[in-house]
Design a protein around this motif. Structure first.
Motif, PDB file in Angstrom:
ATOM      1  N   PHE A   1      -3.619   3.604 -13.576  1.00 30.68           N
ATOM      2  CA  PHE A   1      -2.474   2.933 -12.979  1.00 30.68           C
ATOM      3  C   PHE A   1      -1.371   2.813 -14.020  1.00 30.68           C
ATOM      4  N   LEU A   2      -0.112   2.915 -13.547  1.00 34.58           N
ATOM      5  CA  LEU A   2       1.004   2.680 -14.458  1.00 34.58           C
ATOM      6  C   LEU A   2       1.093   1.183 -14.731  1.00 34.58           C
ATOM      7  N   LEU A   3       0.959   0.418 -13.645  1.00 35.00           N
ATOM      8  CA  LEU A   3       1.043  -1.033 -13.781  1.00 35.00           C
ATOM      9  C   LEU A   3      -0.104  -1.650 -12.996  1.00 35.00           C
ATOM     10  N   ALA A   4      -0.855  -2.528 -13.619  1.00 35.57           N
ATOM     11  CA  ALA A   4      -1.952  -3.184 -12.923  1.00 35.57           C
ATOM     12  C   ALA A   4      -1.874  -4.683 -13.155  1.00 35.57           C
ATOM     13  N   ALA A   5      -1.694  -5.430 -12.058  1.00 38.23           N
ATOM     14  CA  ALA A   5      -1.681  -6.887 -12.147  1.00 38.23           C
ATOM     15  C   ALA A   5      -2.942  -7.394 -11.488  1.00 38.23           C
ATOM     16  N   GLU A   6      -3.670  -8.244 -12.191  1.00 40.77           N
ATOM     17  CA  GLU A   6      -4.913  -8.750 -11.621  1.00 40.77           C
ATOM     18  C   GLU A   6      -5.003 -10.253 -11.775  1.00 40.77           C
ATOM     19  N   GLY A   7      -5.276 -10.906 -10.655  1.00 39.89           N
ATOM     20  CA  GLY A   7      -5.492 -12.353 -10.661  1.00 39.89           C
ATOM     21  C   GLY A   7      -4.340 -13.161 -11.201  1.00 39.89           C
ATOM     22  N   LEU A   8      -3.116 -12.692 -11.002  1.00 38.59           N
ATOM     23  CA  LEU A   8      -1.950 -13.395 -11.532  1.00 38.59           C
ATOM     24  C   LEU A   8      -1.687 -14.676 -10.747  1.00 38.59           C
ATOM     25  N   SER A   9      -1.437 -15.760 -11.471  1.00 40.25           N
ATOM     26  CA  SER A   9      -1.041 -17.011 -10.832  1.00 40.25           C
ATOM     27  C   SER A   9       0.031 -17.675 -11.659  1.00 40.25           C
TER      28      SER A   9
ATOM     29  N   LEU B   1      -2.580 -12.909  -7.491  1.00 38.43           N
ATOM     30  CA  LEU B   1      -1.957 -11.661  -7.036  1.00 38.43           C
ATOM     31  C   LEU B   1      -2.600 -10.458  -7.707  1.00 38.43           C
ATOM     32  N   ASN B   2      -2.950  -9.475  -6.870  1.00 40.62           N
ATOM     33  CA  ASN B   2      -3.434  -8.201  -7.401  1.00 40.62           C
ATOM     34  C   ASN B   2      -2.499  -7.106  -6.924  1.00 40.62           C
ATOM     35  N   PHE B   3      -2.054  -6.291  -7.858  1.00 46.44           N
ATOM     36  CA  PHE B   3      -1.046  -5.301  -7.514  1.00 46.44           C
ATOM     37  C   PHE B   3      -1.234  -4.094  -8.418  1.00 46.44           C
ATOM     38  N   TYR B   4      -1.374  -2.905  -7.806  1.00 43.28           N
ATOM     39  CA  TYR B   4      -1.585  -1.688  -8.598  1.00 43.28           C
ATOM     40  C   TYR B   4      -0.510  -0.676  -8.248  1.00 43.28           C
ATOM     41  N   LEU B   5       0.019  -0.055  -9.269  1.00 47.20           N
ATOM     42  CA  LEU B   5       1.104   0.891  -9.048  1.00 47.20           C
ATOM     43  C   LEU B   5       0.777   2.197  -9.748  1.00 47.20           C
ATOM     44  N   ASP B   6       0.919   3.316  -8.988  1.00 45.44           N
ATOM     45  CA  ASP B   6       0.695   4.636  -9.592  1.00 45.44           C
ATOM     46  C   ASP B   6       1.991   5.160 -10.191  1.00 45.44           C
ATOM     47  N   GLU B   7       1.832   6.052 -11.156  1.00 44.92           N
ATOM     48  CA  GLU B   7       3.011   6.705 -11.735  1.00 44.92           C
ATOM     49  C   GLU B   7       3.694   7.528 -10.640  1.00 44.92           C
ATOM     50  N   GLY B   8       5.045   7.437 -10.590  1.00 46.70           N
ATOM     51  CA  GLY B   8       5.802   8.250  -9.653  1.00 46.70           C
ATOM     52  C   GLY B   8       5.948   7.663  -8.262  1.00 46.70           C
TER      53      GLY B   8
ATOM     54  N   TRP C   1      -0.079  -2.341 -18.669  1.00 44.64           N
ATOM     55  CA  TRP C   1       0.910  -1.278 -18.516  1.00 44.64           C
ATOM     56  C   TRP C   1       0.342   0.027 -19.015  1.00 44.64           C
ATOM     57  N   ASP C   2       0.679   1.104 -18.291  1.00 41.16           N
ATOM     58  CA  ASP C   2       0.341   2.448 -18.724  1.00 41.16           C
ATOM     59  C   ASP C   2      -1.164   2.618 -18.921  1.00 41.16           C
ATOM     60  N   ASP C   3      -1.895   2.539 -17.808  1.00 43.20           N
ATOM     61  CA  ASP C   3      -3.339   2.758 -17.828  1.00 43.20           C
ATOM     62  C   ASP C   3      -4.044   1.796 -18.790  1.00 43.20           C
ATOM     63  N   GLY C   4      -3.609   0.558 -18.767  1.00 41.80           N
ATOM     64  CA  GLY C   4      -4.279  -0.464 -19.562  1.00 41.80           C
ATOM     65  C   GLY C   4      -4.045  -0.369 -21.050  1.00 41.80           C
ATOM     66  N   LYS C   5      -3.082   0.459 -21.460  1.00 44.36           N
ATOM     67  CA  LYS C   5      -2.860   0.630 -22.899  1.00 44.36           C
ATOM     68  C   LYS C   5      -2.161  -0.578 -23.522  1.00 44.36           C
TER      69      LYS C   5
ATOM     70  N   ARG D   1      10.878   4.321 -17.250  1.00 38.21           N
ATOM     71  CA  ARG D   1       9.763   4.905 -16.489  1.00 38.21           C
ATOM     72  C   ARG D   1       9.582   4.150 -15.190  1.00 38.21           C
ATOM     73  N   LEU D   2       9.771   2.833 -15.284  1.00 39.40           N
ATOM     74  CA  LEU D   2       9.597   2.011 -14.096  1.00 39.40           C
ATOM     75  C   LEU D   2      10.903   1.266 -13.826  1.00 39.40           C
ATOM     76  N   LEU D   3      11.447   1.461 -12.637  1.00 38.97           N
ATOM     77  CA  LEU D   3      12.649   0.728 -12.252  1.00 38.97           C
ATOM     78  C   LEU D   3      12.243  -0.399 -11.317  1.00 38.97           C
TER      79      LEU D   3
END
Lengths: 378, 256
Positions: free
Chosen positions: B6-14, B26-33, B66-70, B170-172
């Motif tokens: 995932f480009l961006l991965a949000a997990e369990g955000l409060s 909140l859980n939210f996953y975003l792929d590149e592109g 961000w960027d595959d957990g990097k 990369r991400l707008l």
């Protein structure tokens, strides 16, 4: 609309003429006795104030940081120079001692260690820059890292100045207490009480002012200047455009502290005295008024403001000593209300008003056309 | 769990403000592109979510990678996050009003952000070409030397998008780009975003359903409700989802 290019075009030639006059013509006239020594000395003092005013405007007009502590940096620069001048008095003081008079008076018999290096002029000159710069760096680092902004920043700088003034009023700081330093004799072997030395000091001040204006012109026209004004207008956007705004603010804060300090260092030998009353908050506030009156966000405006307010002060405190504060406050209110661009913005403002009047005149002269929206009733 | 980067991965955000849960698990996953649209009623936490990603606010709990957990975005501040290629357009157009359109873009150009560079760095001809190109893309070429403050509202929105392009993000993250625009301008904004899709990963927050239909075109739409993802899917499925109708579209259509 048309006003802008006209005032813009005459700006550079006007600046050059003013610089030549201040740096060359005035001292020349003085040397031939056409300008009194007193007047030239007074102008030297005004120009020092003008340089301090530019340093305030770099922060306030260009970066949106209203610093109420600029008089502190100015005075610190002055004190560093003053320490050297005190040591240069030597045995010529009241008590015929190697020690500055106030130390003898306080019962000291040895020059304190931190005074020793000030026998050297290059060291004193370096301290003129370094001490205010270090203070500005530490204070700015803490303030900007904690994201202290707007009125909170102003209040903190004011508090810093107040605290420093209290400290300098104390005798045990060994900086002369409330009497400060005075009775200077020589600088680099030259007698400070003769006209030719004062003329040289005046020329140095005028040269410094011209170079500060030129340097700041370059700075504010670089990309750094763009970022400065961007921080003033929308700091969040700058932050979210990848700039570490705290570092940019810190940089300009330190630079402007050094500019003010240099002006202070030239001020002291020309005025012949430095004491803590120069670093009180009133002095800083007064300097802010010069900038507002002259024209905030310009480089010439602060100088014009500093000179005109101080010239007015010289006259008013003699003619109407009780009314001076009212005159100063009143003119500040008037400028803020009716001249948002200050004195230097006045020509453009008048031209705009004139062109508005002439446009109105035209619309009165010519018969109302159908396309005129004002003639249609809603 | 997922092996897909995932480009961006949000997990369990409060995140709560004075007891009000703006973002809730909140859980939210975003792929590149991807071009992702996020919708939701007022107060659903859309803007707060962007604040969390860009470092403007810190969450109470959860992770943001961000960027595959990097990179852990929660450990970075605003400008560091920006330097990882995350650009943001604010809800109200935020441009430098006292600067010209070109100067606005110059300040946003990718490159060094050091004081030294700001003093002595020169604008290269490549950068000048890039600015000209962006000016054409955002249709502001004729206004290049006008002060941004003198632009129309819609043009300011475009300029701010242009600033993200100059940054080569990369991400707008685009917060309500169509707010305050005419139908024509809204449509053109949609076209612009579509032309950027693929080249950049884009998250658009929007209220206007016509606009959402225009840009999503079968792409994934995320519905936020009370700081939580209510459902995700193509716009048609989302719009026929009963829960969505109840909390958002239903209420909205009643109001209209």
């Amino acid at each position: 609309m048309t006003a802008q290019p006209i005032t813009g075009r005459i700006q550079l030639p006007l600046l050059i003429v003013a610089s030549v006059f201040l740096v060359g013509v005035m001292p020349l006239l003085n040397a031939y006795g056409l300008i009194e020594d007193f007047t030239l000395n007074l102008w030297g003092k005004y120009l020092c104030y003008g340089i301090m005013a530019i340093s305030i405007d770099l922060l306030w007009g260009y970066t949106g940081l209203l610093c109420l502590g600029q008089a502190l940096f100015f005075t610190l620069g002055g004190y560093m120079m003053g320490m050297h001048l005190m040591l240069m008095i030597g045995k010529l003081g009241q008590y015929k001692s190697n020690l500055p008079d106030f130390m003898v008076f306080l019962g000291h018999s040895k020059i304190p260690a931190f005074w020793q290096p000030f026998y050297s002029f290059p060291f004193a000159l370096a301290m003129v820059f370094l001490v205010p710069a270090l203070l500005a760096y530490v204070f700015g680092y803490l303030a900007f890292r904690s994201r202290i902004k707007g009125v909170y920043f102003s209040i903190l700088t004011q508090a810093l100045t107040y605290g420093a003034a209290l400290l300098f009023f104390r005798n045990d700081l060994l900086m002369g207490g409330n009497n400060g330093f005075t009775d200077f004799r020589t600088l680099l072997g030259m007698d400070l009480r003769v006209a030719s030395t004062q003329r040289i000091l005046y020329i140095c001040t005028a040269l410094l002012m011209v170079s500060v204006v030129a340097g700041c012109k370059w700075l504010t026209h670089s990309r750094f200047g763009l970022i400065q004004r961007a921080i003033r207008d929308s700091e969040n956007r700058v932050l979210f455009s990848g700039y570490a705004t705290a570092n940019f603010k810190l940089f300009i804060f330190v630079v402007s502290a050094m500019i003010a300090a240099f002006a202070g260092a030239l001020y002291v030998p020309q005025v012949g005295i430095i004491n803590p009353s120069e670093m009180t908050t009133e002095k800083s506030l007064e300097a802010v008024v010069w900038v507002a009156l002259g024209g905030r966000g310009t480089l010439v405006g602060p100088v014009v403001g500093a000179i005109s307010v101080n010239a007015l002060k010289s006259w008013a405190t003699r003619a109407y000593p009780d009314l001076w504060v009212l005159i100063l406050g009143g003119s500040f209110v008037l400028v803020v209300m009716f001249m948002p661009k200050g004195i230097v913005g006045l020509p453009a403002q008048i031209l705009t008003i004139l062109s508005k009047i002439s446009r109105k005149q035209q619309s009165i002269d010519s018969p109302p056309s159908i396309s005129e929206p004002e003639t249609i009733d809603p | 769990m997922s092996q897909k980067p995932f480009l961006l991965a949000a997990e369990g955000l409060s995140k709560s403000f004075d007891g009000f849960k703006a973002i809730n698990d909140l859980n939210f996953y975003l792929d590149e592109g991807e071009l992702r649209t996020v919708i939701g009623p007022n107060g659903a936490g859309k803007t707060t979510f962007l604040d969390l990603i860009t470092g403007r606010t810190q969450p109470d709990e959860g992770s943001l990678m961000w960027d595959d957990g990097k990179h852990d975005l929660l450990r970075l501040n605003e400008y560091e996050i920006y330097r990882h290629g995350i650009g943001r357009k604010f809800q109200t157009p935020t441009v430098y009003n006292d600067h010209t359109v070109t100067e606005n873009l110059i300040l946003s150009l990718a490159g060094s952000r050091s004081i030294w560079h700001s003093l002595f760095g020169k604008i290269t001809s490549t950068q000048r070409d890039r600015i000209a190109e962006i000016l054409t893309t955002i249709k502001l070429a004729e206004h290049a030397n006008r002060k941004a403050g003198a632009l129309a509202h819609g043009q300011k929105q475009w300029l701010e998008i242009g600033m993200l392009l100059a940054q080569e993000a990369r991400l707008l993250l685009v917060d309500e780009p169509a707010a305050g625009m005419t139908d024509e301008e809204t449509y053109r904004t949609g076209e612009l975003l579509l032309s950027l899709a693929g080249k950049h990963t884009i998250v658009v927050i929007e209220h206007d359903m016509t606009f959402v239909r225009q840009i999503s075109q079968g792409r994934k739409v995320t519905v936020l409700h009370q700081g939580h993802v209510l459902c995700e899917g193509p716009v048609d499925r989302v719009q026929s989802d009963e829960r969505v109708i109840e909390v958002y579209l239903g209420r909205k259509s009643k109001a209209a």
